[in-house]
Design an enzyme around this catalytic site. Sequence first.
Site, mmCIF file in Angstrom:
data_model
loop_
_atom_site.group_PDB
_atom_site.id
_atom_site.type_symbol
_atom_site.label_atom_id
_atom_site.label_comp_id
_atom_site.label_asym_id
_atom_site.label_seq_id
_atom_site.Cartn_x
_atom_site.Cartn_y
_atom_site.Cartn_z
ATOM 1 N N GLU A 161 -0.197 4.689 4.186
ATOM 2 C CA GLU A 161 -0.443 3.804 3.045
ATOM 3 C C GLU A 161 0.319 4.258 1.804
ATOM 4 O O GLU A 161 0.838 3.440 1.045
ATOM 5 C CB GLU A 161 -1.945 3.787 2.768
ATOM 6 C CG GLU A 161 -2.367 3.141 1.476
ATOM 7 C CD GLU A 161 -3.880 3.214 1.273
ATOM 8 O OE1 GLU A 161 -4.326 2.920 0.160
ATOM 9 O OE2 GLU A 161 -4.607 3.560 2.227
ATOM 10 N N ASP A 218 3.314 0.113 4.983
ATOM 11 C CA ASP A 218 2.963 -1.095 4.233
ATOM 12 C C ASP A 218 4.225 -1.671 3.608
ATOM 13 O O ASP A 218 4.914 -0.994 2.835
ATOM 14 C CB ASP A 218 1.945 -0.732 3.144
ATOM 15 C CG ASP A 218 1.333 -1.944 2.466
ATOM 16 O OD1 ASP A 218 2.014 -2.982 2.385
ATOM 17 O OD2 ASP A 218 0.182 -1.842 1.999
#
Length: 420
Positions: free
Chosen positions: A299, A322
């Site tokens: 992330e 991401d």
Amino acid sequence: MSQTITKITTHDTRFPLGPGAGSDAVHIDAVYSYAVCQLHTEGKTKGIGLAFTVGAGNELVCQAIEFLAKELVGRDLDELMAEFGEVQRKMSNHTQYRWVGPHKGVVQLALAAITNACFDLWAKERGVPLWKLLLDLNTEDTIALLDFSYIEDALTKDEARAILNSHAIDRHKRESILTENYQGYDTSIGWFNYSDQKVRDNIKKSMDAGFTSMKLKVGSPDHERDLRRAFMVRECAGDNATVMLDCNQQWQMQESIEFMMKAKGMNPYWIEEPTHPDDILGHQTLARAISPIKIACGEHVPNRIIFKNYLQSNAMHFNQVDAVRVGGISEFLVISLMSRKFNIPVVPHVGDMGQIHQHLVLFNHIAMGHEALFLEHIPHLQQHFVNPCQIVDGRYITPQDIGASSDLKCLQNQTICEVN
């Protein structure tokens, strides 16, 4: 007929959440925000690109977008995308802005927004959803979208070609996912600041909505609180549910090991971001120490080079890259290819609330052979998107609207979507 980019505008969009929503052990007061790159053309078609922040600093990303995207004005879209890997490499290595990176922070987030806007505009110009645009490309066209610099010791262009070509042979077998739809998992049941009762209520609502996988935020200074809530989720959800824990980088190394040894009994599917995201060798140590519990992270990993090191070090079991954190869709794809070579599943973090990633996981599964595990679902901003992702029985319905599903209502209606 291909479009020419005539103008770039940016938008600082911020969306306050309800009480406790979006909270974790580190980000207790998040305001879900997008630095938006909008690419204009001679016609009405506009490309919308998102980079995710939690509020403060969003305006800095917008400033960086304006600077980096200048050279796109006057470019023919098809010509731009035919060599996009090289275009992205040059933008990410700007001789001045590279100093405040490289390939991380404000500049990398700006690159994400610009890149995502290019792909959104391209799909709209072709009149198809992003997933179909990508699946319709041949191998060489896909390779041309990607920047392989600094990773060819782990994934060469020839190896990437081989992955795509080998899976093209039987991709028809995996295209059933387009009608079966992609399973989701529910992150919103267990935000850090939710009360125990709200977590219990959310679990029931989630399971009634068809979800069988869910995630709880941990990382409290009081480990007993986290352990109690983790076992509570397991009891409420039942033994057959998939339950993940997410520390959001809060723990020190030994703290992480000690907690996970105590949490083994509730059978967590993974522990997410168990320590600082730059500590690759720390994650390697943790992976060995807490086995068979698996580690999910990515992330907060900003670029393909650091992902390369994670993969080379056997420091992650699930890759949570991401596309609104790394350099956009293009870098997401090359990281997915690299992860496929190392046989590590890609289960993206969804800073975009799943809007763009619902397209990308379909491409990963069909074109690369990635396992279709599940995709994170966070519902809090659905009302702000023109074409919000559709979830039925806990599964993402394959999007049919053209583009990357990233258009925001406030931009379409020219209303204010900024909080000062």
